[in-house]
Design a protein around this motif. Sequence first.
Motif, PDB file in Angstrom:
ATOM      1  N   LEU A   1      -4.421   0.478  -8.526  1.00  0.00           N
ATOM      2  CA  LEU A   1      -4.332  -0.531  -7.471  1.00  0.00           C
ATOM      3  C   LEU A   1      -3.268  -0.154  -6.443  1.00  0.00           C
ATOM      4  CD1 LEU A   1      -5.245  -3.176  -6.313  1.00  0.00           C
ATOM      5  CD2 LEU A   1      -3.712  -4.380  -7.884  1.00  0.00           C
ATOM      6  N   LYS A   2      -2.154   0.433  -6.925  1.00  0.00           N
ATOM      7  CA  LYS A   2      -1.112   0.901  -6.004  1.00  0.00           C
ATOM      8  C   LYS A   2      -1.685   1.903  -5.002  1.00  0.00           C
ATOM      9  CE  LYS A   2       2.926   0.737  -9.065  1.00  0.00           C
ATOM     10  NZ  LYS A   2       3.964   1.599  -9.676  1.00  0.00           N
ATOM     11  N   GLY A   3      -2.440   2.869  -5.548  1.00  0.00           N
ATOM     12  CA  GLY A   3      -3.023   3.903  -4.695  1.00  0.00           C
ATOM     13  C   GLY A   3      -3.959   3.319  -3.659  1.00  0.00           C
ATOM     14  N   LEU A   4      -4.754   2.337  -4.064  1.00  0.00           N
ATOM     15  CA  LEU A   4      -5.690   1.693  -3.133  1.00  0.00           C
ATOM     16  C   LEU A   4      -4.946   0.933  -2.042  1.00  0.00           C
ATOM     17  CD1 LEU A   4      -8.374   0.365  -5.656  1.00  0.00           C
ATOM     18  CD2 LEU A   4      -8.594   2.301  -4.086  1.00  0.00           C
ATOM     19  N   LEU A   5      -3.861   0.260  -2.424  1.00  0.00           N
ATOM     20  CA  LEU A   5      -3.058  -0.460  -1.433  1.00  0.00           C
ATOM     21  C   LEU A   5      -2.443   0.508  -0.423  1.00  0.00           C
ATOM     22  CD1 LEU A   5      -1.157  -3.114  -3.592  1.00  0.00           C
ATOM     23  CD2 LEU A   5      -2.692  -3.590  -1.670  1.00  0.00           C
ATOM     24  N   ILE A   6      -1.929   1.631  -0.923  1.00  0.00           N
ATOM     25  CA  ILE A   6      -1.328   2.627  -0.035  1.00  0.00           C
ATOM     26  C   ILE A   6      -2.382   3.222   0.892  1.00  0.00           C
ATOM     27  CG2 ILE A   6      -0.175   4.875   0.057  1.00  0.00           C
ATOM     28  CD1 ILE A   6       1.108   4.107  -2.684  1.00  0.00           C
TER      29      ILE A   6
ATOM     30  N   LEU B   1      -2.311   3.033   4.994  1.00  0.00           N
ATOM     31  CA  LEU B   1      -2.326   4.239   5.835  1.00  0.00           C
ATOM     32  C   LEU B   1      -3.477   4.190   6.829  1.00  0.00           C
ATOM     33  CD1 LEU B   1      -1.507   7.046   3.212  1.00  0.00           C
ATOM     34  CD2 LEU B   1       0.047   6.011   4.873  1.00  0.00           C
ATOM     35  N   ARG B   2      -4.655   3.770   6.351  1.00  0.00           N
ATOM     36  CA  ARG B   2      -5.812   3.682   7.254  1.00  0.00           C
ATOM     37  C   ARG B   2      -5.581   2.635   8.336  1.00  0.00           C
ATOM     38  NH1 ARG B   2      -8.735   4.052   2.381  1.00  0.00           N
ATOM     39  NH2 ARG B   2      -9.071   1.799   2.401  1.00  0.00           N
ATOM     40  N   ARG B   3      -5.029   1.477   7.934  1.00  0.00           N
ATOM     41  CA  ARG B   3      -4.839   0.379   8.880  1.00  0.00           C
ATOM     42  C   ARG B   3      -3.944   0.771  10.039  1.00  0.00           C
ATOM     43  NH1 ARG B   3      -2.695  -5.759   7.434  1.00  0.00           N
ATOM     44  NH2 ARG B   3      -2.674  -6.528   9.581  1.00  0.00           N
TER      45      ARG B   3
ATOM     46  N   PRO C   1      -3.197  11.002   5.906  1.00  0.00           N
ATOM     47  CA  PRO C   1      -3.308  10.923   4.435  1.00  0.00           C
ATOM     48  C   PRO C   1      -2.191  11.639   3.687  1.00  0.00           C
ATOM     49  CG  PRO C   1      -5.439  11.434   5.430  1.00  0.00           C
ATOM     50  CD  PRO C   1      -4.419  11.533   6.522  1.00  0.00           C
ATOM     51  N   TRP C   2      -1.611  12.707   4.248  1.00  0.00           N
ATOM     52  CA  TRP C   2      -0.570  13.451   3.533  1.00  0.00           C
ATOM     53  C   TRP C   2       0.662  12.599   3.246  1.00  0.00           C
ATOM     54  CZ3 TRP C   2       4.048  13.480   5.963  1.00  0.00           C
ATOM     55  CH2 TRP C   2       4.069  13.431   7.364  1.00  0.00           C
TER      56      TRP C   2
ATOM     57  N   ILE D   1       5.043  -2.758   1.637  1.00  0.00           N
ATOM     58  CA  ILE D   1       4.019  -2.644   2.681  1.00  0.00           C
ATOM     59  C   ILE D   1       4.192  -3.726   3.740  1.00  0.00           C
ATOM     60  CG2 ILE D   1       1.540  -2.908   3.104  1.00  0.00           C
ATOM     61  CD1 ILE D   1       1.085  -1.425   0.435  1.00  0.00           C
ATOM     62  N   SER D   2       4.698  -4.897   3.323  1.00  0.00           N
ATOM     63  CA  SER D   2       4.821  -6.023   4.244  1.00  0.00           C
ATOM     64  C   SER D   2       5.867  -5.808   5.323  1.00  0.00           C
ATOM     65  CB  SER D   2       5.144  -7.312   3.475  1.00  0.00           C
ATOM     66  OG  SER D   2       6.466  -7.284   2.966  1.00  0.00           O
ATOM     67  N   PHE D   3       6.658  -4.709   5.244  1.00  0.00           N
ATOM     68  CA  PHE D   3       7.596  -4.413   6.320  1.00  0.00           C
ATOM     69  C   PHE D   3       6.862  -4.253   7.648  1.00  0.00           C
ATOM     70  CE2 PHE D   3      10.940  -3.740   3.300  1.00  0.00           C
ATOM     71  CZ  PHE D   3      12.102  -3.905   4.031  1.00  0.00           C
ATOM     72  N   ILE D   4       5.645  -3.702   7.594  1.00  0.00           N
ATOM     73  CA  ILE D   4       4.883  -3.553   8.841  1.00  0.00           C
ATOM     74  C   ILE D   4       3.545  -4.276   8.796  1.00  0.00           C
ATOM     75  CG2 ILE D   4       5.958  -1.392   9.546  1.00  0.00           C
ATOM     76  CD1 ILE D   4       3.594   0.116   8.423  1.00  0.00           C
ATOM     77  N   SER D   5       3.110  -4.725   7.622  1.00  0.00           N
ATOM     78  CA  SER D   5       1.855  -5.462   7.491  1.00  0.00           C
ATOM     79  C   SER D   5       2.195  -6.938   7.378  1.00  0.00           C
ATOM     80  CB  SER D   5       1.085  -4.994   6.251  1.00  0.00           C
ATOM     81  OG  SER D   5      -0.142  -5.673   6.135  1.00  0.00           O
ATOM     82  N   VAL D   6       2.312  -7.639   8.498  1.00  0.00           N
ATOM     83  CA  VAL D   6       2.941  -8.950   8.530  1.00  0.00           C
ATOM     84  C   VAL D   6       1.987 -10.130   8.618  1.00  0.00           C
ATOM     85  CG1 VAL D   6       5.038  -8.008   9.526  1.00  0.00           C
ATOM     86  CG2 VAL D   6       3.236  -8.821  11.036  1.00  0.00           C
ATOM     87  N   GLY D   7       0.721  -9.882   8.891  1.00  0.00           N
ATOM     88  CA  GLY D   7      -0.214 -10.991   9.015  1.00  0.00           C
ATOM     89  C   GLY D   7       0.203 -11.929  10.141  1.00  0.00           C
ATOM     90  N   ARG D   8       0.220 -13.238   9.848  1.00  0.00           N
ATOM     91  CA  ARG D   8       0.576 -14.223  10.875  1.00  0.00           C
ATOM     92  C   ARG D   8       2.033 -14.669  10.793  1.00  0.00           C
ATOM     93  NH1 ARG D   8      -4.753 -18.228  10.935  1.00  0.00           N
ATOM     94  NH2 ARG D   8      -6.285 -16.608  11.472  1.00  0.00           N
ATOM     95  N   LYS D   9       2.777 -14.119   9.864  1.00  0.00           N
ATOM     96  CA  LYS D   9       4.182 -14.494   9.736  1.00  0.00           C
ATOM     97  C   LYS D   9       4.987 -13.937  10.909  1.00  0.00           C
ATOM     98  CE  LYS D   9       3.937 -14.547   4.684  1.00  0.00           C
ATOM     99  NZ  LYS D   9       4.478 -13.961   3.429  1.00  0.00           N
TER     100      LYS D   9
END
Length: 287
Positions: A2-7, A11-13, A18-19, A40-48
Amino acid sequence: MLKGLLIDATLRRYGLPPWMKEYVQEYLKGSDISAVKYAISFISVGRKKGAVTRTEIVLPNGKKFRKDQIAHLLSLFYYGECRLSRISWIWSIDNGRDGEMAKHFGAMHLVEERRARAIKNLIEAFGYKIEDPSEELKEVFDYVEQLKTSQERVIAKRIFLNYAYAQPFGQVFYKAFYPVSPEYMRSFGKEFSIRSADAIYGERVAENAIIRGEIGAQRLLELATDVLVRVARSIDAELPRARRAGIEREALLLRNIAIAYPFHRLKELGVDLDAKKEIANVKRKAR
């Protein structure tokens, strides 16, 4: 898994190569899923949105920084843009018979001057004065300034410095802090989030010089190593502050990416190199 999938998804978002996954995995080694999501939430912030108080800046994920810590980081960005602007101006005058590159450096002098002004305005908006840079940071730009050929100059600026500083540090800063205070970050983002035509032109010239072999492979790697050893030392000089701010591991992650990014970019442009070997060489020489 699951960690790998989240990472991978992160990266894609954000359009990251990929490296980078192995560096992020190393950073997150031993962390549980909640810690991974927090990182991840440092840059993936949603609506916050986060918040700005009298003394602190609170990121959307709840991480708090003292304003003086952010002002110090911005002072480093400011010094870098001021030096780049000065270097571009010097090169626009002293560029031999290469009129096109002289014109390019003259245009970049103005772009970088505007960027420096935007950073200065942001520092002053937070109520702080610009701080002096470390000797290690000065040495990065002192070295680049003394380069003599158009090819080495444009490659050092648009490949090595861009992918060592702007891509890992500037992009993370902008994406993390814009949701906190768009009114403060708007002018900063206007200058940094959209690449100017002049910057794009310079990058294309640098890429073509590498692809066509206008600089020998050995000299290209020597130049990369000379610049990146100094870059690594400039980041290491900031680690005590990062430690006090509770973000030493994040700073080390960005340092490792800063060293790696230019070598991976060279490889993408067809340079025959062992990225891991070159990165290890830079780290060894930087110590």
